[in-house]
Design an enzyme around this catalytic site. Structure first.
Site, mmCIF file in Angstrom:
data_model
loop_
_atom_site.group_PDB
_atom_site.id
_atom_site.type_symbol
_atom_site.label_atom_id
_atom_site.label_comp_id
_atom_site.label_asym_id
_atom_site.label_seq_id
_atom_site.Cartn_x
_atom_site.Cartn_y
_atom_site.Cartn_z
ATOM 1 C CB ALA A 1 36.267 71.078 88.187
ATOM 2 C CG ASP B 1 43.091 66.223 88.022
ATOM 3 O OD1 ASP B 1 42.222 65.666 87.299
ATOM 4 O OD2 ASP B 1 42.756 66.100 89.167
ATOM 5 N N PRO B 2 43.024 66.656 84.186
ATOM 6 C CG PRO B 2 43.312 65.319 82.321
ATOM 7 C CD PRO B 2 43.549 65.215 83.931
ATOM 8 C CD GLU B 3 38.187 63.162 86.906
ATOM 9 O OE1 GLU B 3 37.238 63.439 87.932
ATOM 10 O OE2 GLU B 3 38.578 62.021 86.741
ATOM 11 C CD GLN B 4 42.856 69.509 90.286
ATOM 12 O OE1 GLN B 4 43.307 70.687 90.205
ATOM 13 N NE2 GLN B 4 43.435 68.694 90.691
#
Ligand SMILES: *[C@@H]1O[C@H](CO)[C@@H](O)[C@H](O)[C@H]1NC(C)=O
Ligand SMILES: *[C@@H]1O[C@H](CO)[C@@H](O)[C@H](O)[C@H]1NC(C)=O
Ligand SMILES: *[C@@H]1O[C@H](CO)[C@@H](O)[C@H](O)[C@H]1NC(C)=O
Ligand SMILES: *[C@@H]1O[C@H](CO)[C@@H](O)[C@H](O)[C@H]1NC(C)=O
Ligand SMILES: *[C@@H]1O[C@H](CO)[C@@H](O)[C@H](O)[C@H]1NC(C)=O
Ligand SMILES: *[C@@H]1O[C@H](CO)[C@@H](O)[C@H](O)[C@H]1NC(C)=O
Ligand SMILES: *[C@@H]1O[C@H](CO)[C@@H](O)[C@H](O)[C@H]1NC(C)=O
Ligand SMILES: *[C@@H]1O[C@H](CO)[C@@H](O)[C@H](O)[C@H]1NC(C)=O
Ligand SMILES: *[C@@H]1O[C@H](CO)[C@@H](O)[C@H](O)[C@H]1NC(C)=O
Length: 553
Positions: free
Chosen positions: A462, A456-459
């Site tokens: 974050a 999960d690149p979004e994680q």
């Protein structure tokens, strides 16, 4: 009648003026005489007056009356000379010869010292001649003590002695005043004495002379050298007595006069006996004469400090001065400094070795008093992130809560345990990370890629933001040795580089690994926020604190 009186007054005035305008030569000339011996002083020799006609008179130390010229007197003037037929101890003192030449007047003072030549002493240390004889040659010694008056003083044959033994033998040739040693060897150095009987005006006088003979290998003249003092300073307490010796090495033909002076004045004339020059001692060596002249400061006074006591030996001079003893501050200082450096080094070492323990102890003692933790609006002390494999599960779900939560009273958010239902994964991670004071990341070499983040690149973003922008502290725990971090996501590599990692070394099945006071847990606690103990009510704080500190002791 009147004119005679007038003339005598004029004459007296003339005399006074003349004597007052005399050129005075006082070069502190000393004459040494042996008691009972004939002796003379030649004034012209001293003054070197060249005038053909002059009047010369001798005076006893400042007396107005000139010394007589009658030959039957024990002390009388004969020609220009002052003659002592036989010196007595009271003859010691100063004598002045005054010369009135046509235009000028000269005056010279001579000090006479009469010495004892006690019987049995075969050499007079106070009064002797130094003479050199050349090894391998035929050399002569001269008895200078024999007066050289003309006809009316005659000598009987001179007897020669060496170290008390009368000399005889084929190597020696005895002449009128001299004595020749054939084929001189080094053993011929030594103390000699010449003795004779003199007749003067029908009376007989015993006369003797001491000669110090130095057998030298070659006629080299090194001159006079002061071996000691060497313009040095010595230390002495006020009121103490100071004894120094002037050691002079002399290889000249003549005897060098050696004396201690202060500002060019003999110490004996300057200090009323408080500071005295001792008697000269002579040590004949093969080619030189070592002379030792002592200086005796009986009681050291304040004014002696810094004074230059100068030993004069002919034309050379060297001084010694006295200073108060210096306390050795520099020694203490160096020692103290070394001790300080040592102590500092030890302290630094202790601090480095026990940094974690010291900080933990400090937190414990300080927070007891502080009572409250800083309100930063965060809920969790740490957010725990870990890969989904077997071992970390046990570590994360059992050991970590046991130590940090139960024993130390921290509040953890463990992903997978504390998931909030109904919320999207990304939101959960994003929000809870923001509500945590620390991020604990568990790593294991068995899991080559960090799935949770990788997928999960979004994680990742974050997490990255939390780290970089919020300055969140990360505690990286390696479950085993990880050789290669290049497989790990960039954010992990970044954390490892910046903060390092704590390696787990315990055994998950052993209860000892569950103690907050092991090295590993101390390192973790050190990185955890300091204010954890005070998260709830006080009584609970005390128990949790006690457990955290006592477990494993
Ligand atoms: C002493 O002699 C000098 C010359 O040598 C002379 O100039 C001077 O006036 C004299 N002094 C007295 C007091 O006679
Ligand atoms: C020396 O003294 C004598 C007499 O006492 C006198 O006649 C003579 O002129 C003096 N000579 C000198 C140079 O003073
Ligand atoms: C001068 O000599 C007398 C003895 O004749 C002695 O008592 C006196 O101390 C001497 N004075 C000086 C200044 O040398
Ligand atoms: C000189 O020496 C003799 C013999 O040693 C001694 O009796 C006498 O006292 C001495 N005199 C002095 C003034 O030293
Ligand atoms: C000097 O004297 C010593 C001892 O008396 C002797 O052994 C030595 O040979 C002598 N030296 C000479 C050069 O005569
Ligand atoms: C001179 O010396 C001899 C012995 O050498 C002695 O008999 C005599 O009395 C001495 N004379 C004097 C005046 O001292
Ligand atoms: C001076 O010479 C004497 C005799 O040789 C010796 O004992 C002494 O140590 C010497 N003193 C110094 C300061 O050299
Ligand atoms: C120095 O002089 C004093 C007084 O004359 C004397 O008592 C002391 O022995 C002398 N010291 C030495 C080392 O000769
Ligand atoms: C000691 O000082 C004197 C001057 O007072 C000087 O002439 C001499 O050379 C000095 N000697 C040494 C050894 O420095």
């Amino acid at each position: 009648m009147k004119s005679t009186l007038c003339l005598s007054i004029v004459l007296t005035l003339f005399r006074l003026v003349k004597s007052e305008n005399c050129t005075v030569q006082d070069d502190a000339r000393q004459e040494k005489v042996i008691v009972g011996q004939p002796f003379w002083i030649d004034c012209n020799e001293i003054l070197g007056v060249n005038q053909k006609t002059y009047n010369l008179s001798w005076y006893r130390n400042g007396s107005e009356e000139p010394i007589t010229k009658k030959t039957d007197s024990r002390i009388h003037q004969r020609d220009d000379k002052l003659l002592f037929l036989s010196a007595n101890f009271p003859d010691s003192g100063s004598y002045t010869c005054v010369v009135w030449a046509s235009t000028r007047c000269y005056k010279s003072v001579v000090r006479v010292a009469v010495f004892n030549n006690s019987d049995g002493q075969c050499f007079n240390d106070e009064l002797f001649d130094k003479q050199k004889i050349l090894i391998g040659s035929n050399s002569k010694l001269v008895c200078h003590s024999m007066p050289s008056f003309k006809d009316d003083m005659s000598a009987l044959s001179i007897r020669w002695y060496k170290e008390c033994k009368q000399l005889d033998g084929e190597r020696f040739v005895f002449l009128d005043k001299d004595f020749i040693i054939n084929n001189v060897n080094s053993n011929d150095s030594g103390k000699y004495q010449c003795k004779a009987t003199y007749t003067y005006e029908g009376n007989k006088y015993n006369i003797s002379g001491s000669i110090l003979a130095l057998a030298i290998g070659s006629p080299v003249k090194k001159g006079t050298e002061i071996l000691y003092p060497r313009n040095n300073t010595i230390e002495a307490e006020l009121g103490s007595s100071v004894f120094v010796e002037c050691n002079v090495s002399d290889s000249t033909d003549s005897l060098t006069a050696i004396s201690w002076k202060v500002n060019k004045i003999l110490v004996n004339d300057l200090f009323d006996g408080r500071i005295q020059e001792g008697y000269d001692k002579y040590f004949p060596a093969e080619e030189e004469l070592l002379t030792v002249v002592p200086l005796n400061i009986t009681v050291l006074k304040q004014e002696d400090y810094g004074e230059r006591f100068v030993c004069h030996a002919g034309k050379v001079a060297a001084y010694i001065s006295v200073q108060p003893p210096t306390r050795h501050y520099t020694g203490y200082l160096a020692g103290g400094l070394a001790a300080l450096v040592f102590i500092t080094a030890v302290l630094v070492l202790i601090c480095m070795l026990f940094k974690i323990d010291i900080i933990l102890w400090y937190r414990k003692s300080c927070h007891l008093f502080l009572g409250k933790k800083v309100a930063d609006g965060k809920i969790y002390d740490a957010y725990v992130l870990y890969p989904k494999t077997h071992n970390p599960d046990r570590f994360v779900l059992k050991v970590l809560p046991e130590v940090l939560e139960k024993q130390c009273g921290y509040t953890l958010f463990i992903f997978g345990r504390d998931d909030l239902p109904g919320k999207a994964l990304v939101t959960v991670i994003d929000e809870t990370i923001k509500q945590s004071r620390r991020l604990i990341i568990i790593l294991e070499s068995g899991s080559p890629s960090y799935k949770l983040l990788e997928e999960d690149p979004e994680q990742q973003i974050a997490l990255y933001n939390a780290l970089v922008h919020d300055g969140m502290k990360v505690i990286l725990i390696e479950m085993d040795k990880i050789k290669d971090y290049s497989d790990m996501p960039e954010s992990i590599q970044y954390i490892k580089q910046k903060h390092g990692a704590i390696r787990w070394k315990g055994d998950l099945t052993e209860s000892q690994s569950y103690s907050a006071s092991t090295r590993f847990w101390k390192k973790v606690r050190y990185q955890m926020p300091p204010g954890h103990q005070i998260s709830t009510e006080l009584p609970l704080v005390e128990t949790s604190l006690n457990t955290c500190q006592t477990v494993g002791r």
